[in-house]
Design an enzyme around this catalytic site. Structure first.
Site, short mmCIF file in Angstrom:
data_model
loop_
_atom_site.label_atom_id
_atom_site.label_comp_id
_atom_site.label_asym_id
_atom_site.label_seq_id
_atom_site.Cartn_x
_atom_site.Cartn_y
_atom_site.Cartn_z
N THR A 131 -6.37 2.61 -4.72
CA THR A 131 -5.92 3.49 -5.79
C THR A 131 -5.09 2.71 -6.81
O THR A 131 -5.37 2.74 -8.01
CB THR A 131 -5.07 4.64 -5.18
OG1 THR A 131 -5.84 5.25 -4.15
CG2 THR A 131 -4.69 5.65 -6.22
N CYS B 39 -4.30 -1.58 -1.84
CA CYS B 39 -4.42 -0.14 -2.07
C CYS B 39 -5.48 0.03 -3.15
O CYS B 39 -5.31 -0.45 -4.28
CB CYS B 39 -3.07 0.41 -2.55
SG CYS B 39 -3.14 2.12 -3.09
N GLU C 192 -3.11 8.57 8.47
CA GLU C 192 -1.64 8.48 8.56
C GLU C 192 -1.12 9.23 9.80
O GLU C 192 -0.08 8.91 10.33
CB GLU C 192 -0.96 9.04 7.30
CG GLU C 192 -1.12 8.17 6.07
CD GLU C 192 -0.20 6.93 6.05
OE1 GLU C 192 0.87 6.97 6.65
OE2 GLU C 192 -0.60 5.92 5.44
N CYS D 141 -11.01 2.53 -0.07
CA CYS D 141 -9.59 2.82 0.19
C CYS D 141 -9.24 2.05 1.45
O CYS D 141 -10.00 2.07 2.42
CB CYS D 141 -9.42 4.33 0.39
SG CYS D 141 -7.82 4.78 1.12
N THR D 142 -8.08 1.40 1.43
CA THR D 142 -7.75 0.51 2.56
C THR D 142 -7.38 1.27 3.84
O THR D 142 -7.22 0.66 4.89
CB THR D 142 -6.60 -0.43 2.16
OG1 THR D 142 -5.50 0.36 1.69
CG2 THR D 142 -7.04 -1.39 1.09
N HIS D 143 -7.24 2.59 3.74
CA HIS D 143 -7.04 3.37 4.97
C HIS D 143 -8.37 3.49 5.75
O HIS D 143 -8.35 3.70 6.95
CB HIS D 143 -6.55 4.78 4.64
CG HIS D 143 -5.08 4.90 4.38
ND1 HIS D 143 -4.49 4.39 3.25
CD2 HIS D 143 -4.08 5.45 5.12
CE1 HIS D 143 -3.18 4.67 3.29
NE2 HIS D 143 -2.91 5.29 4.42
N TYR E 132 -1.03 8.32 -2.60
CA TYR E 132 -1.07 8.02 -4.04
C TYR E 132 -2.33 8.65 -4.68
O TYR E 132 -2.34 9.00 -5.85
CB TYR E 132 -1.16 6.51 -4.27
CG TYR E 132 0.13 5.72 -4.13
CD1 TYR E 132 1.29 6.28 -3.60
CD2 TYR E 132 0.17 4.38 -4.53
CE1 TYR E 132 2.45 5.52 -3.47
CE2 TYR E 132 1.33 3.62 -4.41
CZ TYR E 132 2.47 4.20 -3.88
OH TYR E 132 3.60 3.44 -3.76
N GLY E 133 -3.39 8.70 -3.88
CA GLY E 133 -4.73 8.96 -4.43
C GLY E 133 -4.97 10.34 -5.01
O GLY E 133 -6.00 10.57 -5.65
N ASP F 154 0.88 -1.17 0.00
CA ASP F 154 0.00 0.00 0.00
C ASP F 154 0.91 1.22 0.00
O ASP F 154 2.13 1.11 0.19
CB ASP F 154 -0.89 0.00 1.25
CG ASP F 154 -1.79 1.23 1.33
OD1 ASP F 154 -2.35 1.62 0.29
OD2 ASP F 154 -1.92 1.83 2.42
N SER F 155 0.31 2.39 -0.16
CA SER F 155 1.10 3.62 -0.09
C SER F 155 1.56 3.91 1.34
O SER F 155 2.52 4.64 1.53
CB SER F 155 0.25 4.79 -0.58
OG SER F 155 -0.92 4.87 0.21
N1 DGL Z 1 -4.77 3.02 0.94
C1 DGL Z 1 -4.82 3.57 -0.34
C2 DGL Z 1 -6.02 3.24 -1.13
O1 DGL Z 1 -6.59 2.22 -0.83
C3 DGL Z 1 -3.99 4.69 -0.68
C4 DGL Z 1 -4.46 6.03 -0.38
C5 DGL Z 1 -3.48 7.07 -0.83
O2 DGL Z 1 -2.28 6.85 -0.75
O3 DGL Z 1 -3.98 8.12 -1.27
O4 DGL Z 1 -6.42 3.91 -2.02
#
Ligand code: DGL
Length: 271
Positions: A75, A73, A154, A188-190, A42-43, A10-11
């Site tokens: 994204t 991730c 984060e 999004c996995t966050h 990343y998004g 993931d990012s």
């Molecule tokens: N956890 C990520 C996702 O699922 C990344 C979010 C990011 O880095 O913007 O999209």
């Protein structure tokens, strides 16, 4: 049987939601995790940049001889789907979060009204909507980008009573309530780190689908089907890599992986 590790990336810390689920479901597997913390988020980046980062992340995990790559991730998973340089036949097998989460949402919805919250790049790609409609053409999909969620997670703003996070969540989820979705994909996995706040706002009758938990379940099914589960008596090792400060990452690992999961952390470089 295959005792090689499972690779997950993931990012940042989002993919730890997948690692946690995976380690619960398959405690004997070794896991190698990469969080590209130097380049998170990343998004908010362009398709080309995200594809380039994703290629490097996957090459890093291949270098660790993993038997499967989990793109934890949303994204990166969305960008991969529309980019022919990521071939489904490549070795080792890889999977993103979009298909497993879309299938789970289609199975869960009763009204056919499905919400998707994710990063701007994921929502722009329309990835979840495409898969959902290929399963259920009459489903109504409502997407909403929530760009503040990743920096909030984060930085540890995840407590259920955290006022700034709640403020943004109320704002982002307003359209989901108005559209009366009965199922909401945390695309999004966050975002599973915020599921208490999200569920509180949406109400307990709305089913939340964690994209990372669905990916972990998909991995279990795939490895079982391919007869590639690890066979060892002891618990597997969880090796975590990050591309920025180990100190900062360890705080988040402690917060998000929690007790009961032993892991080691090392800094790595992808370029
Ligand atoms: N956890 C990520 C996702 O699922 C990344 C979010 C990011 O880095 O913007 O999209």
């Amino acid at each position: 049987m295959n005792n090689a590790p499972i690779g997950v990336f993931d990012s940042g810390v989002g993919g730890l939601t997948c690692v946690k689920e995976l380690a619960k479901l398959l405690p004997h597997e070794d896991i190698v995790y990469l969080g590209d913390t130097a380049r998170v988020p990343y998004g908010t980046r362009s398709k080309e940049t995200i594809a380039g980062y994703t290629e490097q992340d996957m090459a890093f995990l291949r270098g660790h001889n993993v038997k499967m790559i989990l793109v934890a991730c949303g994204t990166a998973s969305s960008i991969i789907m529309s980019n022919s340089s990521f071939s489904e036949n490549s070795e080792p097998v890889f999977s993103g979060v979009v298909k497993p989460a879309a299938h789970a949402a289609c199975a869960a919805t009763k009204s056919g009204r499905i919400g998707v919250i994710a990063t701007s790049a994921t929502i722009k790609s329309g990835s979840y909507g495409k898969v959902i409609r290929s399963i259920n053409p009459s489903a109504k999909v409502i997407g909403k980008a929530c760009p503040m969620f990743v920096p909030l997670v984060e930085n540890g703003y995840v407590a259920p009573d955290c006022a700034p996070t709640r403020y943004f969540a109320e704002e982002y989820l307003e359209c989901m309530k108005r559209e009366k979705v009965d199922t909401l994909i945390l695309g999004c996995t966050h975002y599973p780190h915020l599921s208490e706040i999200i569920s509180d706002i949406m109400g307990s009758e709305v089913k939340l689908i964690s994209s990372s938990a669905e990916l972990a379940r998909f991995a279990v099914k795939t490895l079982t089907f391919n007869d590639e589960l690890a066979e060892r008596e002891e618990n597997g090792r969880i090796k975590l890599y990050c591309t920025d400060s180990v100190e900062l990452f360890s705080e988040n690992v402690e917060r998000f992986l929690g007790e009961g999961f032993e892991s080691t952390i090392e800094k790595c470089s992808l370029t």
